[in-house]
Design a protein around this motif. Structure first.
Motif, PDB file in Angstrom:
ATOM      1  N   THR A  32       0.826  -1.199   0.000  1.00  0.00           N
ATOM      2  CA  THR A  32       0.000   0.000   0.000  1.00  0.00           C
ATOM      3  C   THR A  32       0.867   1.258   0.000  1.00  0.00           C
ATOM      4  O   THR A  32       0.440   2.312   0.426  1.00  0.00           O
ATOM      5  CB  THR A  32      -0.961   0.047   1.213  1.00  0.00           C
ATOM      6  N   GLY A  33       2.085   1.128  -0.469  1.00  0.00           N
ATOM      7  CA  GLY A  33       2.974   2.274  -0.558  1.00  0.00           C
ATOM      8  C   GLY A  33       2.456   3.288  -1.557  1.00  0.00           C
ATOM      9  O   GLY A  33       1.636   2.971  -2.423  1.00  0.00           O
ATOM     10  N   ALA A  34       2.959   4.509  -1.420  1.00  0.00           N
ATOM     11  CA  ALA A  34       2.461   5.608  -2.251  1.00  0.00           C
ATOM     12  C   ALA A  34       2.609   5.313  -3.745  1.00  0.00           C
ATOM     13  O   ALA A  34       1.776   5.732  -4.549  1.00  0.00           O
ATOM     14  CB  ALA A  34       3.203   6.884  -1.895  1.00  0.00           C
ATOM     15  N   ASN A  35       3.635   4.571  -4.119  1.00  0.00           N
ATOM     16  CA  ASN A  35       3.884   4.336  -5.547  1.00  0.00           C
ATOM     17  C   ASN A  35       2.839   3.436  -6.204  1.00  0.00           C
ATOM     18  O   ASN A  35       2.826   3.251  -7.409  1.00  0.00           O
ATOM     19  CB  ASN A  35       5.285   3.751  -5.752  1.00  0.00           C
ATOM     20  N   ARG A  36       1.953   2.868  -5.397  1.00  0.00           N
ATOM     21  CA  ARG A  36       0.918   2.026  -6.004  1.00  0.00           C
ATOM     22  C   ARG A  36      -0.294   2.830  -6.439  1.00  0.00           C
ATOM     23  O   ARG A  36      -1.223   2.294  -7.016  1.00  0.00           O
ATOM     24  CB  ARG A  36       0.488   0.937  -5.021  1.00  0.00           C
ATOM     25  N   PHE A  37      -0.306   4.121  -6.098  1.00  0.00           N
ATOM     26  CA  PHE A  37      -1.460   4.962  -6.433  1.00  0.00           C
ATOM     27  C   PHE A  37      -1.023   6.148  -7.282  1.00  0.00           C
ATOM     28  O   PHE A  37       0.109   6.604  -7.177  1.00  0.00           O
ATOM     29  CB  PHE A  37      -2.123   5.460  -5.150  1.00  0.00           C
ATOM     30  N   ASN A  38      -1.920   6.632  -8.115  1.00  0.00           N
ATOM     31  CA  ASN A  38      -1.609   7.846  -8.871  1.00  0.00           C
ATOM     32  C   ASN A  38      -1.928   9.080  -8.025  1.00  0.00           C
ATOM     33  O   ASN A  38      -2.345   8.952  -6.871  1.00  0.00           O
ATOM     34  CB  ASN A  38      -2.334   7.846 -10.220  1.00  0.00           C
ATOM     35  N   ALA A  39      -1.751  10.254  -8.616  1.00  0.00           N
ATOM     36  CA  ALA A  39      -1.871  11.486  -7.841  1.00  0.00           C
ATOM     37  C   ALA A  39      -3.271  11.671  -7.244  1.00  0.00           C
ATOM     38  O   ALA A  39      -3.422  12.264  -6.174  1.00  0.00           O
ATOM     39  CB  ALA A  39      -1.506  12.688  -8.720  1.00  0.00           C
ATOM     40  N   SER A  40      -4.289  11.127  -7.894  1.00  0.00           N
ATOM     41  CA  SER A  40      -5.639  11.293  -7.351  1.00  0.00           C
ATOM     42  C   SER A  40      -6.020  10.158  -6.393  1.00  0.00           C
ATOM     43  O   SER A  40      -7.168  10.057  -5.974  1.00  0.00           O
ATOM     44  CB  SER A  40      -6.658  11.396  -8.484  1.00  0.00           C
ATOM     45  N   GLY A  41      -5.054   9.298  -6.071  1.00  0.00           N
ATOM     46  CA  GLY A  41      -5.308   8.261  -5.080  1.00  0.00           C
ATOM     47  C   GLY A  41      -5.944   7.002  -5.634  1.00  0.00           C
ATOM     48  O   GLY A  41      -6.422   6.166  -4.883  1.00  0.00           O
ATOM     49  N   ARG A  42      -5.950   6.872  -6.967  1.00  0.00           N
ATOM     50  CA  ARG A  42      -6.464   5.612  -7.545  1.00  0.00           C
ATOM     51  C   ARG A  42      -5.332   4.626  -7.767  1.00  0.00           C
ATOM     52  O   ARG A  42      -4.180   5.002  -7.913  1.00  0.00           O
ATOM     53  CB  ARG A  42      -7.115   5.900  -8.895  1.00  0.00           C
ATOM     54  N   TRP A  43      -5.707   3.361  -7.863  1.00  0.00           N
ATOM     55  CA  TRP A  43      -4.698   2.324  -8.088  1.00  0.00           C
ATOM     56  C   TRP A  43      -3.939   2.587  -9.382  1.00  0.00           C
ATOM     57  O   TRP A  43      -4.542   2.703 -10.458  1.00  0.00           O
ATOM     58  CB  TRP A  43      -5.347   0.955  -8.201  1.00  0.00           C
ATOM     59  N   ALA A  44      -2.595   2.661  -9.309  1.00  0.00           N
ATOM     60  CA  ALA A  44      -1.765   2.696 -10.501  1.00  0.00           C
ATOM     61  C   ALA A  44      -1.261   1.280 -10.769  1.00  0.00           C
ATOM     62  O   ALA A  44      -1.126   0.850 -11.901  1.00  0.00           O
ATOM     63  CB  ALA A  44      -0.591   3.646 -10.302  1.00  0.00           C
ATOM     64  N   SER A  45      -0.986   0.565  -9.697  1.00  0.00           N
ATOM     65  CA  SER A  45      -0.555  -0.819  -9.825  1.00  0.00           C
ATOM     66  C   SER A  45      -1.475  -1.665  -8.939  1.00  0.00           C
ATOM     67  O   SER A  45      -1.228  -1.872  -7.767  1.00  0.00           O
ATOM     68  CB  SER A  45       0.927  -0.891  -9.445  1.00  0.00           C
ATOM     69  N   PRO A  46      -2.618  -2.084  -9.520  1.00  0.00           N
ATOM     70  CA  PRO A  46      -3.675  -2.722  -8.725  1.00  0.00           C
ATOM     71  C   PRO A  46      -3.286  -4.099  -8.213  1.00  0.00           C
ATOM     72  O   PRO A  46      -2.367  -4.725  -8.742  1.00  0.00           O
ATOM     73  CB  PRO A  46      -4.848  -2.823  -9.703  1.00  0.00           C
ATOM     74  N   PRO A  47      -3.986  -4.558  -7.159  1.00  0.00           N
ATOM     75  CA  PRO A  47      -3.699  -5.895  -6.626  1.00  0.00           C
ATOM     76  C   PRO A  47      -3.982  -6.979  -7.671  1.00  0.00           C
ATOM     77  O   PRO A  47      -4.940  -6.875  -8.430  1.00  0.00           O
ATOM     78  CB  PRO A  47      -4.656  -6.029  -5.434  1.00  0.00           C
TER      79      PRO A  47
END
Lengths: 202, 93
Positions: free
Chosen positions: A106-121
């Motif tokens: 759940t590190g910051a790098n898993r989400f884009n700037a708007s808080g959506r999944w960039a690298s989803p589970p």
């Protein structure tokens, strides 16, 4: 394990009167839990020793027990304090609370700037604990992740998810605030979750 | 009322997931959390996996419970010895 333990009101006077039946009941009910907690904080090598030391402290302190919590919570707090003291002696540099590094899953790098999944589970090919534990490798992986947790996180996780205590008691036992207790549990769960996720990525 | 502005982001969902499983969210937070899950397959998956992680830890613990009883007699003996040595304990912490 906890077969019909009498109420604290009944037990405490009997313990103070050195009633052996009462001691046997209390030791049978709580010793296993005490060892689990000690192990979570100081590790397996000296956990039994810490639990024994805690029993002696319980006997010494019982006449001054003010009953602001349940006997169980009070005993576990003595275990926790005995274990923490021991840990400080054994390894002066170890931090009880935290280790460096953010949770991978759940590190910051898993989400884009708007808080959506960039690298989803990713999907796990397991629907039940038995599915997960069928793999000996995954068991080892979870075990390794448990051992790598900072002591207080491991204690919170052990008491809540493995021994079934409620959060209020856990915070009293570990002498942390309610919000701190929730953070400890959240981080510990995330680390174990991350270890399983990593296992499925391989 | 812009309902979307009050919805937690995916990142916030992962921050609240542990409290959600503990039933420690406020009723409003819980409703918003569930609303997000209805619309987001990834967060549903994340929360499901976290729940499975917690259940698996419980399962491991229940397997360990079998071997606990051996030490009880030893502890009782220890306690009796301590009480014999110092029947009028008052101090110490």
């Amino acid at each position: 394990m906890n077969q019909q333990l009498p109420s604290d009101n009944e037990l405490i006077p009997r313990l103070l009167a050195h009633d052996e039946t009462a001691y046997t009941q209390v030791v049978s009910a709580y010793h296993g839990l005490m060892v689990h907690l000690a192990r979570a904080i100081v590790g397996p090598a000296i956990a039994d020793e810490v639990a024994q030391e805690a029993w002696l402290a319980v006997i010494r302190a019982l006449p001054r027990f003010e009953r602001r919590s349940s006997l169980k919570t009070w005993i576990l707090r003595i275990v926790s304090n005995t274990a923490k003291t021991r840990l400080r002696h054994e390894s002066r540099t170890v931090s009880l609370e935290d280790a460096p590094g953010e949770q991978a899953n759940t590190g910051a790098n898993r989400f884009n700037a708007s808080g959506r999944w960039a690298s989803p589970p990713t999907v796990w090919h397991a629907d039940t604990p038995d599915d997960l534990l069928a793999s000996q490798e995954l068991r080892t992986c979870i075990d390794t992740a448990l051992r790598a947790l900072p002591p207080l996180q491991r204690a919170a996780l052990t008491l809540r998810d493995m021994q079934g205590l409620d959060m209020e008691s856990i915070c009293k036992v570990l002498e942390v605030s309610e919000s701190n207790g929730r953070v400890l549990l959240h981080r510990a769960r995330n680390r174990i979750h991350a270890a399983i996720e990593e296992f499925y990525l391989q | 009322m812009k309902i979307m502005n009050m919805m937690p982001s995916c990142r916030e969902i992962t921050e609240q997931a542990s409290d959600y499983l503990n039933q420690d969210l406020s009723p409003w937070q819980r409703a918003a959390f569930r609303m997000h899950l209805l619309m987001c397959v990834y967060c549903r998956r994340h929360v499901k996996h976290l729940g499975l992680t917690v259940a698996t830890l419980g399962k491991i613990a229940s397997e360990e419970k079998a071997r606990e009883n051996d030490d009880i007699q030893q502890i009782i003996a220890l306690i009796k010895r301590q009480q014999k040595e110092s029947p009028e304990q008052k101090g110490g912490d």
